[in-house]
Design an enzyme around this catalytic site. Sequence first.
Site, PDB file in Angstrom:
ATOM      1  N   PRO A   2      41.805  37.233  50.532  1.00  0.00           N
ATOM      2  CA  PRO A   2      41.449  36.060  51.348  1.00  0.00           C
ATOM      3  C   PRO A   2      40.316  35.278  50.699  1.00  0.00           C
ATOM      4  O   PRO A   2      39.395  35.875  50.146  1.00  0.00           O
ATOM      5  CB  PRO A   2      40.984  36.676  52.667  1.00  0.00           C
ATOM      6  CG  PRO A   2      41.510  38.067  52.677  1.00  0.00           C
ATOM      7  CD  PRO A   2      41.627  38.492  51.246  1.00  0.00           C
ATOM      8  N   GLU A   3      40.390  33.967  50.760  1.00  0.00           N
ATOM      9  CA  GLU A   3      39.313  33.130  50.214  1.00  0.00           C
ATOM     10  C   GLU A   3      38.414  32.685  51.378  1.00  0.00           C
ATOM     11  O   GLU A   3      38.705  32.980  52.548  1.00  0.00           O
ATOM     12  CB  GLU A   3      39.918  31.967  49.423  1.00  0.00           C
ATOM     13  CG  GLU A   3      40.906  32.524  48.382  1.00  0.00           C
ATOM     14  CD  GLU A   3      41.192  31.639  47.188  1.00  0.00           C
ATOM     15  OE1 GLU A   3      40.449  30.679  46.938  1.00  0.00           O
ATOM     16  OE2 GLU A   3      42.170  31.933  46.481  1.00  0.00           O
ATOM     17  N   LYS A  50      32.883  35.243  51.248  1.00  0.00           N
ATOM     18  CA  LYS A  50      33.920  36.151  51.737  1.00  0.00           C
ATOM     19  C   LYS A  50      33.337  37.232  52.649  1.00  0.00           C
ATOM     20  O   LYS A  50      33.996  38.237  52.912  1.00  0.00           O
ATOM     21  CB  LYS A  50      34.644  36.775  50.547  1.00  0.00           C
ATOM     22  CG  LYS A  50      35.352  35.731  49.683  1.00  0.00           C
ATOM     23  CD  LYS A  50      36.027  36.371  48.494  1.00  0.00           C
ATOM     24  CE  LYS A  50      36.677  35.311  47.615  1.00  0.00           C
ATOM     25  NZ  LYS A  50      37.302  35.893  46.418  1.00  0.00           N
ATOM     26  N   ARG A 127      22.245  37.412  47.055  1.00  0.00           N
ATOM     27  CA  ARG A 127      23.099  37.580  45.875  1.00  0.00           C
ATOM     28  C   ARG A 127      24.322  36.665  45.906  1.00  0.00           C
ATOM     29  O   ARG A 127      25.195  36.790  45.056  1.00  0.00           O
ATOM     30  CB  ARG A 127      23.553  39.040  45.763  1.00  0.00           C
ATOM     31  CG  ARG A 127      22.416  39.988  45.394  1.00  0.00           C
ATOM     32  CD  ARG A 127      22.967  41.300  44.841  1.00  0.00           C
ATOM     33  NE  ARG A 127      23.823  41.972  45.807  1.00  0.00           N
ATOM     34  CZ  ARG A 127      23.386  42.833  46.721  1.00  0.00           C
ATOM     35  NH1 ARG A 127      22.095  43.109  46.800  1.00  0.00           N
ATOM     36  NH2 ARG A 127      24.220  43.414  47.544  1.00  0.00           N
ATOM     37  N   ASN A 168      41.065  33.139  43.790  1.00  0.00           N
ATOM     38  CA  ASN A 168      41.958  32.874  42.679  1.00  0.00           C
ATOM     39  C   ASN A 168      42.766  31.581  42.827  1.00  0.00           C
ATOM     40  O   ASN A 168      43.049  30.903  41.842  1.00  0.00           O
ATOM     41  CB  ASN A 168      42.913  34.063  42.540  1.00  0.00           C
ATOM     42  CG  ASN A 168      43.278  34.301  41.103  1.00  0.00           C
ATOM     43  OD1 ASN A 168      42.587  33.820  40.213  1.00  0.00           O
ATOM     44  ND2 ASN A 168      44.364  35.001  40.880  1.00  0.00           N
ATOM     45  N   ARG A 260      41.650  38.722  37.092  1.00  0.00           N
ATOM     46  CA  ARG A 260      42.733  38.156  37.909  1.00  0.00           C
ATOM     47  C   ARG A 260      43.511  37.158  37.073  1.00  0.00           C
ATOM     48  O   ARG A 260      42.963  36.520  36.167  1.00  0.00           O
ATOM     49  CB  ARG A 260      42.157  37.433  39.140  1.00  0.00           C
ATOM     50  CG  ARG A 260      41.215  38.264  40.008  1.00  0.00           C
ATOM     51  CD  ARG A 260      41.932  39.277  40.881  1.00  0.00           C
ATOM     52  NE  ARG A 260      42.910  38.665  41.767  1.00  0.00           N
ATOM     53  CZ  ARG A 260      42.619  38.089  42.938  1.00  0.00           C
ATOM     54  NH1 ARG A 260      41.365  38.020  43.347  1.00  0.00           N
ATOM     55  NH2 ARG A 260      43.566  37.581  43.690  1.00  0.00           N
TER      56      ARG A 260
END
Length: 270
Positions: A2-3, A50, A127, A168, A260
Site C-alpha cells: 500500500p502507498e 506508510k 526518520r 512503487n 523493487r
Amino acid sequence: MPEGHTLHRLARLHQRRFARAPVAVSSPQGRFAGSTVDGRVLLRAGAWGKHLFHHYEPARGGPIVHVHLGLYGAFREWRVPSGGEALPEPVGQVRMRMVGADYGTDLRGPTVCEVIDEARVSDILARLGPDPLRSDADPSWAWGRITKSRRPIGALLMDQTVIAGVGNVYRSELLFRHRIDPYRPGRAIGEAEFEGAWTDLVDLMKVGLRRGNIITVSAEHDHGPPSYLPGRPRTYVYRRTGEPCRVCGEPISTAVLEGRNMFWCAACQQ
Ligand SMILES: [Zn+2]
C-alpha cells in the site's frame, strides 16, 4: 505494498468509525499486546507516509497504536450485528480487532502493530521525509536531500526518509510524467523540475486519497492497451514491461532498483 494514500484513507475511515468513543481492542491471534488500549476512547487516527497511528485517551501521554502494513497487511471492516447477535468469528490470523458501536475492523498480516508512546512516535517521524498528503509537508526538506545525492532519483523516491508515502507505482508513474530517467542522480535534477514533480505528486496522491485508486494517466492517453489488472486504472509504465509506451510506442523497460521492479520508457525518459 500500500502507498501513502491508502494509509490516509484508513486514518480517515477509522476516525469516522471509531473516534470519540471507547473501542474494544483485542488480538484474536494473540500476537498483539493491545490490552493497554482496550476499552479506551480513540481520540484520533492519523497517518504519516506508510505509518498509521491511533491515539487513545488521555490526550497527554495516552497510548498510541502504531501500524505499518508492509507488503501483506490489510484491514477488513464489518458491521456490528444489531440485536445483540454474536460478533463475526475472526477469519485467519487476526492481529488486531477493533470494535466500536456500529463497526468493527480486523487487521491481518501487518509488518508492525504495537503500542507505543509519544516519544517513540517522535523517533519514527524524525526518520521520515515530508508526506505529500500532509498540509505540514515541507518539500524543501526533500529537495535538500535530493540535490546533494549521487543516488538515482528512482531510488531516492522509494527512500521513506526522503519523501514518505511514495511506493512503487507512484515512483514509476511520476518519473514518466516528468520524462525523468530513473537512473539520473538526484544532484542532476533541476530545482524547477523538482518543484513541478512535487506539485504533481501532491495532486496525484490527493486524487488517490479521494478515489482509492492510483490514477496517473491523463485523459488524452487513457486508451489503448488495458490496465495491468482488471478493475485498476491504466498506468503509463507500471507493470507494462515490453508493452508499447502510451505516448511514443516504444517498449517499456524494467529493472530492479531498491529491491523493487521499476518501469520506464527509455525513449521518453532521457
Ligand atoms: Zn515513450
